[in-house]
Design a protein around this motif. Sequence first.
Motif, short mmCIF file in Angstrom:
data_model
loop_
_atom_site.label_atom_id
_atom_site.label_comp_id
_atom_site.label_asym_id
_atom_site.label_seq_id
_atom_site.Cartn_x
_atom_site.Cartn_y
_atom_site.Cartn_z
N GLY A 99 0.60 -1.36 0.04
CA GLY A 99 0.11 -0.02 0.11
C GLY A 99 0.95 1.25 -0.07
N ARG A 100 0.43 2.54 0.32
CA ARG A 100 0.97 3.64 0.33
C ARG A 100 1.52 4.05 1.57
NH1 ARG A 100 -3.84 4.46 -2.38
NH2 ARG A 100 -3.72 3.87 -5.00
N GLY A 101 1.05 3.55 2.72
CA GLY A 101 1.57 3.63 4.07
C GLY A 101 1.46 5.28 4.48
N LYS A 102 0.53 5.73 4.02
CA LYS A 102 0.37 7.10 4.65
C LYS A 102 0.07 7.18 6.02
CE LYS A 102 -1.80 9.10 0.15
NZ LYS A 102 -2.94 9.65 -0.37
N PRO A 103 0.49 8.27 6.54
CA PRO A 103 0.22 8.50 8.18
C PRO A 103 -1.07 8.84 8.22
CG PRO A 103 1.50 10.30 7.20
CD PRO A 103 1.57 9.25 6.19
N ALA A 142 -0.59 -0.35 9.98
CA ALA A 142 -0.02 -0.15 11.36
C ALA A 142 0.19 1.44 11.71
CB ALA A 142 1.47 -0.87 11.34
N SER A 143 -0.48 1.49 12.54
CA SER A 143 -0.45 2.93 13.21
C SER A 143 -0.99 3.01 14.67
CB SER A 143 -1.36 3.98 12.44
OG SER A 143 -1.51 5.20 12.86
N ARG A 144 -0.27 3.91 15.49
CA ARG A 144 -1.01 4.26 17.04
C ARG A 144 -2.30 4.74 16.78
NH1 ARG A 144 3.94 5.65 15.97
NH2 ARG A 144 5.61 4.78 17.41
N ALA A 145 -2.83 5.49 15.65
CA ALA A 145 -4.04 5.75 15.65
C ALA A 145 -5.33 4.68 15.71
CB ALA A 145 -4.12 6.67 14.28
N ILE A 146 -4.88 3.49 15.44
CA ILE A 146 -5.92 2.44 15.52
C ILE A 146 -5.96 1.59 16.50
CG2 ILE A 146 -6.15 2.55 12.90
CD1 ILE A 146 -4.71 -0.14 12.86
N LYS A 147 -5.09 2.02 17.69
CA LYS A 147 -5.16 1.25 18.85
C LYS A 147 -6.68 1.35 19.45
CE LYS A 147 -0.46 1.10 20.48
NZ LYS A 147 0.47 1.41 21.73
N SER A 190 17.54 1.67 11.72
CA SER A 190 17.83 2.98 10.87
C SER A 190 17.21 2.77 9.54
CB SER A 190 19.27 3.02 10.44
OG SER A 190 19.63 1.87 9.81
N PRO A 191 16.85 3.72 8.83
CA PRO A 191 17.32 5.05 9.00
C PRO A 191 16.34 5.93 9.81
CG PRO A 191 15.98 5.07 6.69
CD PRO A 191 16.04 3.80 7.36
N CYS A 192 16.67 6.96 10.55
CA CYS A 192 15.91 7.68 11.50
C CYS A 192 14.93 8.27 10.58
CB CYS A 192 16.73 8.67 12.02
SG CYS A 192 15.91 9.93 13.16
N ILE A 197 6.25 11.59 12.97
CA ILE A 197 4.69 11.06 12.43
C ILE A 197 5.04 10.08 11.61
CG2 ILE A 197 4.32 12.47 10.41
CD1 ILE A 197 1.25 12.62 11.34
N ASN A 198 6.35 9.93 11.27
CA ASN A 198 6.70 8.71 10.16
C ASN A 198 7.50 7.43 11.21
OD1 ASN A 198 7.50 11.37 8.26
ND2 ASN A 198 5.97 9.79 7.44
N ARG A 199 7.64 7.77 12.50
CA ARG A 199 8.01 6.60 13.34
C ARG A 199 7.14 5.40 13.00
NH1 ARG A 199 7.73 7.56 18.79
NH2 ARG A 199 9.18 5.75 19.37
N PRO A 200 7.91 4.26 12.80
CA PRO A 200 7.20 3.12 12.75
C PRO A 200 6.34 2.62 13.97
CG PRO A 200 9.41 2.55 12.64
CD PRO A 200 9.36 4.27 12.63
N ALA A 201 5.34 2.07 13.93
CA ALA A 201 4.79 1.15 14.95
C ALA A 201 5.72 0.42 15.97
CB ALA A 201 3.41 0.83 14.71
N TYR A 202 6.55 -0.31 15.31
CA TYR A 202 7.28 -1.09 15.85
C TYR A 202 8.65 -0.45 15.88
CZ TYR A 202 3.94 -5.02 15.09
OH TYR A 202 2.83 -5.70 15.00
#
Length: 398
Positions: A99-103, A142-147, A190-192, A197-202
């Motif tokens: 997918g596009r993996g948008k935040p 994967a996003s904190r928003a859907i917890k 990495s990379p940082c 907002i782009n930090r991965p959930a994991y």
Amino acid sequence: MRAGKVCVMTDRNLAGLPPMRSVLESLVRSGIEHKVYDNVRVEPTDTSFKEAIAFAKKESFDVFVAVGGGSVIDTCKAANLYACHPDADFLDFVNAPIGRGKPITGALKPLIAVPTTAGTGSETTGVAIFDFEHLKAKTGIASRAIKPTLGVVDPLHTLHMPERVAANSGFDVLCHALESYTALPYNMRSPCPPNPINRPAYQGSNPISDVWSRHALNVVAKYMKRYAVRDPEDKEARSSMHLASVFAGIGFGNAGVHLCHGMSYPIAGNVKTHKAKGYNVDHPVVPHGLSVVLTSPAVFNFTAPMCPERHLEAAQILGADVSRAKREDAGPLLADTLRRFLYDLEVEDGLEAVGYSKEDVPALVKGTIPQERVTKLSPREHTEEDLSHLFEASMKLY
């Protein structure tokens, strides 16, 4: 939550069982308007997600309630997300590269998760997994928003689980704990990201997730055999495993999982004819926990050289004698410990027993490649050839 209209999601098997009755009686007693969607697919697909999303979009729900295992909770997360983002394309929020993996930037409605299996930990995580039918591989959002806003963890809700459902969901807990504890450390990832907002959930293994993962592993070692096989009415074992599922969920929800899960997605997605015992479904299925655990001996034998102390500690927790073990023994020792554990719990004898052969290995590797969200957290770098060897080594366990 001042709920005006509630969407309750479950599956056909649970629709008439006590956990759903408890939820519906509570809503009726409180005079809260609600509608039930009971068409959730066990091991969801993009099609089944879209059907649930369409149901959620038709009404203006202000709270969502998921009653079921990971399939139900994940489906409800997706329905909430897309109902709150009605103009989004389905692939907008699906993990890249599929997918596009948008935040996710918009607010979601509250979601209450009522887990009825002791396995996925989905009530604690910002992840929703599904089979992408076109690629025959699992992916997800994967996003904190859907917890979920709230998890209601009641071990009495697990008493109806058939023995094999209990065992397979327990294997998911086992692998969540093992994989998150041995994942690439958070300070080596990495990379940082350019923006928070782009930090991965994991995030990779870290001192906080380690506490949860190690504790969950101890509980699994003590209670899994009692919980899964010996006595379904054993409330102490069911309670302990239900909590272990939550603990492991908090652990891997922060740290992530790695190769067992990354490789499990094509194992589940390419299923041909296998119908798992204890599952009342009308389609072939390799249950998630089973698809994860079948590769675990090979995987941890492979990853052990990168953090042998953690692999030895895991083997010790699971009952191995490590008093004379050297660092180079960590992989074989943990692999043998896992094989014994799986044999005692009557797990199928490897990938061959669920319908695969060596001819399927290229397709299984191909389905693992897009799972970089999790595979990149493996403590040991790997090539396609390494993945081929791991699948081949998992064809038979015993």
